[in-house]
Design an enzyme around this catalytic site. Structure first.
Site, mmCIF file in Angstrom:
data_model
loop_
_atom_site.group_PDB
_atom_site.id
_atom_site.type_symbol
_atom_site.label_atom_id
_atom_site.label_comp_id
_atom_site.label_asym_id
_atom_site.label_seq_id
_atom_site.Cartn_x
_atom_site.Cartn_y
_atom_site.Cartn_z
ATOM 1 N N PHE A 58 -24.018 62.264 32.090
ATOM 2 C CA PHE A 58 -23.628 61.207 31.156
ATOM 3 C C PHE A 58 -23.049 60.097 32.043
ATOM 4 O O PHE A 58 -21.865 60.121 32.378
ATOM 5 C CB PHE A 58 -22.610 61.733 30.148
ATOM 6 C CG PHE A 58 -23.203 62.745 29.186
ATOM 7 C CD1 PHE A 58 -23.581 62.364 27.909
ATOM 8 C CD2 PHE A 58 -23.409 64.061 29.575
ATOM 9 C CE1 PHE A 58 -24.139 63.287 27.020
ATOM 10 C CE2 PHE A 58 -23.972 64.986 28.701
ATOM 11 C CZ PHE A 58 -24.338 64.592 27.419
ATOM 12 N N ASP A 59 -23.905 59.188 32.432
ATOM 13 C CA ASP A 59 -23.528 58.254 33.494
ATOM 14 C C ASP A 59 -22.394 57.310 33.128
ATOM 15 O O ASP A 59 -21.657 56.859 33.998
ATOM 16 C CB ASP A 59 -24.748 57.441 33.943
ATOM 17 C CG ASP A 59 -25.638 58.249 34.886
ATOM 18 O OD1 ASP A 59 -25.201 59.320 35.352
ATOM 19 O OD2 ASP A 59 -26.764 57.801 35.173
ATOM 20 N N TYR A 105 -30.020 56.348 41.173
ATOM 21 C CA TYR A 105 -30.753 55.427 40.304
ATOM 22 C C TYR A 105 -30.083 54.073 40.171
ATOM 23 O O TYR A 105 -28.865 53.985 40.065
ATOM 24 C CB TYR A 105 -30.904 56.015 38.896
ATOM 25 C CG TYR A 105 -32.206 56.757 38.714
ATOM 26 C CD1 TYR A 105 -33.412 56.073 38.733
ATOM 27 C CD2 TYR A 105 -32.231 58.126 38.526
ATOM 28 C CE1 TYR A 105 -34.615 56.743 38.570
ATOM 29 C CE2 TYR A 105 -33.432 58.804 38.361
ATOM 30 C CZ TYR A 105 -34.616 58.106 38.384
ATOM 31 O OH TYR A 105 -35.795 58.761 38.224
HETATM 32 CU CU LIG Z 1 -36.235 58.813 36.090
#
Ligand SMILES: [Cu+2]
Ligand SMILES: *[C@@H]1O[C@H](CO)[C@@H](O)[C@H](O)[C@H]1NC(C)=O
Ligand SMILES: *[C@@H]1O[C@H](CO)[C@@H](O)[C@H](O)[C@H]1NC(C)=O
Length: 668
Positions: free
Chosen positions: A318-319, A406
């Site tokens: 849960f970023d 990411y």
């Molecule tokens: Cu991805």
């Protein structure tokens, strides 16, 4: 009364004479300033001296002013006293405290200990300590040696652990380690087969297993730094310049932006990241600004990986609630992340001891000369040839949030036609699992991902972004309408056709009516103001043109899905509630799913002609492919909030295209 007015005027006159340039008035929604962070720090430290207490600040943000207060603030001609309060989550002597501070009065309004499940956002500093622990841990050093790896080339990273039904939860993280030897692309070079659990409270390794050895993928072809690449380079891209001889078409005063027919406020929060508030559009016919969006931000990002083995099962991140979107916001690179004509906004974040630090170029704002706003070529009138086309110029507000591997490029795009288009583009690096497999013909059984390079599995996963959208369409009292498109069969022979489609509109009465799964049956999802109509009688509204829907594939009883139950529908509507901000709960680390949007909406509250909030899940199922390796080109998705009978007619009918810029060497 007269006397008082006289004094005010004298004071104003006096100020005008004394200060050449009056300081910019603070807006009640402005993010906390450097000084305000320091006030919060001081007040908490005064109550809990660090000589006697262990104090760590896990969240310091603006305590949302009531919407009524903002309405008064916006209406008042005489400046009202600016309310400045802060909401703080601090871990003090092992307990999570919720502290509300009045910054102006320098007082603590309330201080409560959280008794429920879950813990606040992890601090950057405690993670920094945790990742160093394995490097001094004898069993880990032995494991590295056993694999024939060089300890000086090992780096580690922290991963939240979620909750899998255990009765007792401690503030723990898993630590995974990677090789930085010969390539900075660490995430594609994991050291597999190890379980390292660190207790953040104790700051020590509390669990360690060396399970099996899988090959660490080689550094070959993983580098992405241009300085480390060798020719041939390509494909070639030609230079392009942007030039605004009249200057930018927007103005930023403090955190308030005005551009074309829009005005709005840009806030920032260590958890939410960028926050767009008070977005209003000028109506050329009514000669007023009309409110569209009271507030919009990403409430949570849920990223569940789909590998259930010991190596990966816990990777259900849960970023926002675990790592903080604001804390993970990175400085934008001028001319790369934003065009040369962009303007940048700095902001402040804080460390776990409460000290603020500036984050330069956190947000950029720029105009984009995009494409066509509207056009028509008319060939149907004899002896006349009509062609009309208008250039579309949009305003983009951009941030980049990099959580570990990411990078999330997050845009809020405003259009003069009244649309707001939030978009997400993903880049960065896949989370790779090491394997001994070098070719797909060696695969036996389930990989839980795709082989994207020799010894490298790109593990299946999802990205579910949850947008919080508090619409106030021409005022706070709104309703939600679902207009279904349905086929009608013609059976009475009245037409040569056998069928047609028409619409059927239903107003959602309660929260249950507004849990929407976007599927094969088309429907228009519109937030309307039931108290206002256009001249010809349609309810004014704004429509959600949703992102390509992604539905969760985990079973509803699976622990990650219980915690991420807010992804069970693509659209939800709730009555506005100041405390319902975080779709996954206020305390997300090790949460048990008892404070999610899915739980709140079980109250099934009335949502007709109420101040309502729309929640929209934008999801991407990610089946990795070789092009995502070693670093992924942008993968994007977006949705649109589009006026629907909000204006009397096309609001950009009389918008002129920007003037052409004479350019040397160009003939027209
Ligand atoms: Cu991805
Ligand atoms: C291990 O890495 C360090 C740091 O890069 C380097 O100086 C050293 O030579 C390496 N040792 C071996 C045995 O490769
Ligand atoms: C606001 O939401 C919280 C959490 O769901 C709830 O406990 C509270 O009763 C709500 N307040 C109102 C006024 O509905």
């Amino acid at each position: 009364m007269k006397l008082a007015l006289f004094s005010v005027l004298t004071l104003l006159y006096f100020q005008a004479v004394v200060s050449v340039k009056p300081p910019l008035r603070q807006h009640p929604l402005d993010p906390l300033t450097n000084e305000e962070f320091l006030t919060v720090q001081t007040l908490v430290h005064n109550k809990y001296p660090t000589s006697k207490n262990k104090v760590a600040f896990h969240y310091i943000g603006l305590d949302d002013p009531a919407k009524d207060y903002i309405a008064i603030y916006e209406r008042s001609l005489i400046p009202v006293v600016i309310r400045r309060k802060s909401f703080v989550l601090a871990i003090i002597n092992g307990q999570s405290h919720e502290i509300v501070i009045d910054i102006r009065l320098k007082t603590i309004d309330s201080d409560n200990v959280h008794k429920g499940y879950g813990f606040p956002i992890l601090s950057v500093e405690e993670q920094g300590v945790a990742i160093e622990l394995p490097l001094k841990y004898p069993a880990f050093i032995a494991s590295v040696k056993k694999r024939g790896l060089n300890l000086s080339e090992v780096v580690c990273s922290t991963f939240s652990m979620g909750w899998f039904g255990e009765e007792e939860s401690k503030r723990t993280v898993r630590v995974d380690c990677f090789m930085k030897e010969n390539s900075v692309n660490i995430y594609v070079r994991p050291i597999s087969g190890l379980t390292i659990v660190v207790d953040l409270g104790l700051q020590k390794i509390v669990e360690y297993h060396d399970r099996e050895i899988e090959t660490v993928p080689t550094a070959e072809n993983t580098e992405y730094q241009v300085s480390k690449q060798s020719p041939p380079f390509g494909p070639n891209q030609h230079s392009l310049t942007s030039h605004q001889p009249q200057g930018p078409g927007f103005q930023i005063k403090g955190h308030s932006v005005s551009w074309a027919n829009w005005k709005f406020h840009i806030g920032f929060d260590v958890r939410a990241g960028i926050v767009i508030s008070l977005a209003s559009i000028y109506d050329l016919e009514k000669h007023i600004y009309r409110r569209v969006l009271y507030k919009g931000y990403i409430s949570e990002l849920f990223v569940p990986y789909q590998d259930p083995t010991e190596e990966f099962y816990f990777k259900t991140f849960f970023d926002s609630g675990e790592f903080g979107f604001g804390l993970s916001t990175v400085s934008l690179i001028p001319n790369r992340d934003c065009p040369p004509h962009a303007q940048f906004i700095d902001t402040y974040i804080h460390s776990d001891d409460g000290t603020p630090s500036i984050l330069k170029n956190a947000i950029c704002v720029f105009e984009q000369y995009d494409s066509i706003m509207w056009r028509h070529t008319e060939t149907g009138i004899p002896d006349e040839f009509i062609e009309e086309s208008r250039t579309e110029v949009n305003l983009i507000v951009r941030t980049v949030v990099t959580v570990g591997n990411y990078d999330n490029v997050l845009d809020w795009e405003f259009k003069t036609s009244g649309s707001i288009k939030p978009s997400i583009a993903l880049s960065g690096i896949l989370e790779i699992k090491g394997t001994n497999i070098k070719h797909t013909n060696e695969i036996k059984g389930e990989l839980y991902g795709k082989l994207v390079s020799a010894n490298s599995i790109g593990v299946y996963h999802d990205h579910f972004y949850m947008y919080y959208l508090d619409f106030d369409i021409d005022g706070p009292e709104n309703s939600f309408e679902k207009t279904s498109l349905k086929t009608v069969r013609i059976t009475d022979g009245s037409s040569k056709r056998k069928s047609y489609w028409t619409t059927e509109t239903q107003t959602a009465k309660t929260e249950s009516d507004a849990k929407i799964t976007i599927g094969p049956t088309p429907a228009e999802l519109v937030v309307i103001n039931p108290n206002k109509k256009t001249a010809i009688g349609n309810h004014i509204g704004y429509r959600l043109i949703p992102a390509i829907p992604a539905h969760p594939l985990l079973t509803e009883d699976d622990y990650p899905q219980i915690r991420g139950a807010f992804t069970n529908y693509n659209v939800w509507i709730t009555p506005y509630n100041r405390t319902e901000k975080w779709a996954g709960g206020l305390y997300v680390d090790h949460s048990r799913g008892d404070d999610t949007l899915a739980v709140w909406t079980k109250q099934n509250r009335n949502i007709v002609n109420k101040d309502i909030v729309m929640w929209h899940v934008v999801g991407i199922h990610h089946v990795p492919a070789q092009e995502d390796f070693p670093i992924m080109p942008l993968l994007s998705t977006s949705f649109e909030l589009r006026p629907t009978n909000f204006f009397e007619r096309n609001p950009v009918l009389k918008t002129l295209s920007p003037k052409d810029v004479p350019w040397p060497g160009c003939s027209n």
